[in-house]
Enzyme design. Sequence first.
Site, PDB file in Angstrom:
ATOM      1  N   ASP A 135       0.825  -1.216   0.000  1.00  0.00           N
ATOM      2  CA  ASP A 135       0.000   0.000   0.000  1.00  0.00           C
ATOM      3  C   ASP A 135       0.855   1.261   0.000  1.00  0.00           C
ATOM      4  OD1 ASP A 135      -1.926  -1.897   0.282  1.00  0.00           O
ATOM      5  OD2 ASP A 135      -2.695  -1.204   2.201  1.00  0.00           O
ATOM      6  N   ASP A 141      -2.450   5.871  -2.924  1.00  0.00           N
ATOM      7  CA  ASP A 141      -1.842   4.729  -2.249  1.00  0.00           C
ATOM      8  C   ASP A 141      -1.109   3.951  -3.327  1.00  0.00           C
ATOM      9  OD1 ASP A 141      -3.205   5.534   0.049  1.00  0.00           O
ATOM     10  OD2 ASP A 141      -4.126   3.574   0.418  1.00  0.00           O
ATOM     11  N   HIS A 143      -7.594   0.154  -3.871  1.00  0.00           N
ATOM     12  CA  HIS A 143      -6.507  -0.775  -4.199  1.00  0.00           C
ATOM     13  C   HIS A 143      -6.914  -1.741  -5.314  1.00  0.00           C
ATOM     14  CE1 HIS A 143      -4.956   0.038   0.139  1.00  0.00           C
ATOM     15  NE2 HIS A 143      -4.905   1.104  -0.655  1.00  0.00           N
ATOM     16  N   ASP A 179      -5.553  -4.580  -6.457  1.00  0.00           N
ATOM     17  CA  ASP A 179      -5.107  -5.987  -6.497  1.00  0.00           C
ATOM     18  C   ASP A 179      -6.189  -7.049  -6.327  1.00  0.00           C
ATOM     19  OD1 ASP A 179      -2.385  -5.389  -6.854  1.00  0.00           O
ATOM     20  OD2 ASP A 179      -2.211  -4.925  -4.742  1.00  0.00           O
ATOM     21  N   SER A 203     -11.146  -6.113   3.892  1.00  0.00           N
ATOM     22  CA  SER A 203     -11.176  -6.442   2.467  1.00  0.00           C
ATOM     23  C   SER A 203     -12.321  -7.378   2.141  1.00  0.00           C
ATOM     24  CB  SER A 203      -9.850  -7.090   2.060  1.00  0.00           C
ATOM     25  OG  SER A 203      -8.775  -6.281   2.461  1.00  0.00           O
ATOM     26  N   SER A 204     -12.596  -7.496   0.852  1.00  0.00           N
ATOM     27  CA  SER A 204     -13.681  -8.351   0.388  1.00  0.00           C
ATOM     28  C   SER A 204     -13.155  -9.776   0.154  1.00  0.00           C
ATOM     29  CB  SER A 204     -14.234  -7.788  -0.921  1.00  0.00           C
ATOM     30  OG  SER A 204     -13.322  -8.054  -1.977  1.00  0.00           O
ATOM     31  N   CYS A 212      -0.594  -7.911  -1.675  1.00  0.00           N
ATOM     32  CA  CYS A 212      -0.581  -6.774  -0.736  1.00  0.00           C
ATOM     33  C   CYS A 212       0.451  -6.951   0.373  1.00  0.00           C
ATOM     34  CB  CYS A 212      -1.942  -6.620  -0.089  1.00  0.00           C
ATOM     35  SG  CYS A 212      -3.213  -6.116  -1.225  1.00  0.00           S
TER      36      CYS A 212
HETATM   37  O1  DAV Z   1     -11.687  -6.095  -2.603  1.00  0.00           O
HETATM   38  O2  DAV Z   1     -11.626  -5.376  -0.577  1.00  0.00           O
HETATM   39  C1  DAV Z   1      -8.798  -5.174  -1.116  1.00  0.00           C
HETATM   40  C2  DAV Z   1      -7.563  -4.378  -1.164  1.00  0.00           C
HETATM   41  C3  DAV Z   1      -6.595  -4.775  -0.124  1.00  0.00           C
HETATM   42  N1  DAV Z   1      -5.527  -3.830   0.021  1.00  0.00           N
HETATM   43  C4  DAV Z   1     -11.152  -5.434  -1.716  1.00  0.00           C
HETATM   44  C5  DAV Z   1      -9.876  -4.698  -2.006  1.00  0.00           C
END
Ligand code: DAV
Length: 373
Positions: free
Chosen positions: A112, A200, A249, A251, A302-303, A355
Amino acid sequence: MAWSPDKTTVNSWNEWDPLRHVIVGRADDCHIPPEEPALDAKVPEDSDMRGQWGKRPQETIDRANELLDKFADQLRARGVKVDRPTPIDHSLPVTTPDFHTASQFGCMPPRDVLLTVGSEILEATMSYRCRWFEYLNYRPLMQQYWEEDPKFRHEAAPKPRLTDADYHPDYLSEKIGVEKRLQWAAEKFFVTTEEEPLFDAADVLRFGRDLVVQHGFTTNLKGIEWLRRHFPDHRVHTVNFPGDPYPIHIDATFTPLRPGLILNNPQRRLPDDQREMFHKNGWEIVDSAQPAHNQPPPLCYSSVWLSMNVLVLDPKTVCVEKSEVYQADQMDKLGLEVVEVDLRDAYAFGGGLHCSTADVYREGGCEDYFPNL
Ligand code: DAV
């Protein structure tokens, strides 16, 4: 540029050339920060993290560190040199003339904060107040690299002021609803304003001469313009992903695997007009596999799409999280050798495999992968 394990050389131009030297984050002393505008906009509305802050439970820190240490050992066993940050005291507040917040964040994920482009490592502005001093965790390494590599360029983007003017107050409400969030994301109305440049490092993907940058919660258009002026020999492209209600982000959304091949999150497809540069240059964008989980682990920002947050070791080899069986299967079908890494219990600390790392050295130089623009 000859690589030696004894002395650092900084060199990395893309996300896939053979990896020789990398930084892997640590979970030490990681905190759930107090509320602040940009962070609140990202924490999902139904998250178990809402309304609580302070140091994360020690047993979760110990477990995440165990996994990160093992990941580092796995990389070393494959001949990759691994460095680790030096944690600062994240319980300390951040106070500047412009803002105050009662604690910091941690030294996961390095991705990040640090953007490696060629022989340069650039410290990002960051856009959360709790992450304002995060670069200090990496300063011992940056100093060491600077001593060892006479060509290393250690750069820091202008520290942002992060006053309230940086954040749209509409996002302060806890009950916005996913429908409204998706509409705002499609309109490119994000939590950060255009008060000053913000980015970031994890919003930037490196494709040799080209940098692809996500415009979203953590990176604004001025941040992208700052990168454009800072890297005058690069072409800097702005992308956005309207299907993501919490766009931070890149990724877990858009993941290049090798020259000519990118995985794209099927819920966050790159809009048609932004695909052109890839298609015109022979790049294929394929939907990623589904995640293996319906829910993120506890206390996670995060997801579930951290499933596609993979670390490419070379154009034929990729690290995939051990439980992400569908993603591993897809890699196999795409002709990549999969290295399984157990890291799910570290997801809560800010991200998945990519990450958790920041490049120091990949083989190869600055190539042009988009001759037809
Ligand atoms: O899909 O929550 C996660 C990014 C982690 N740095 C997401 C993005």
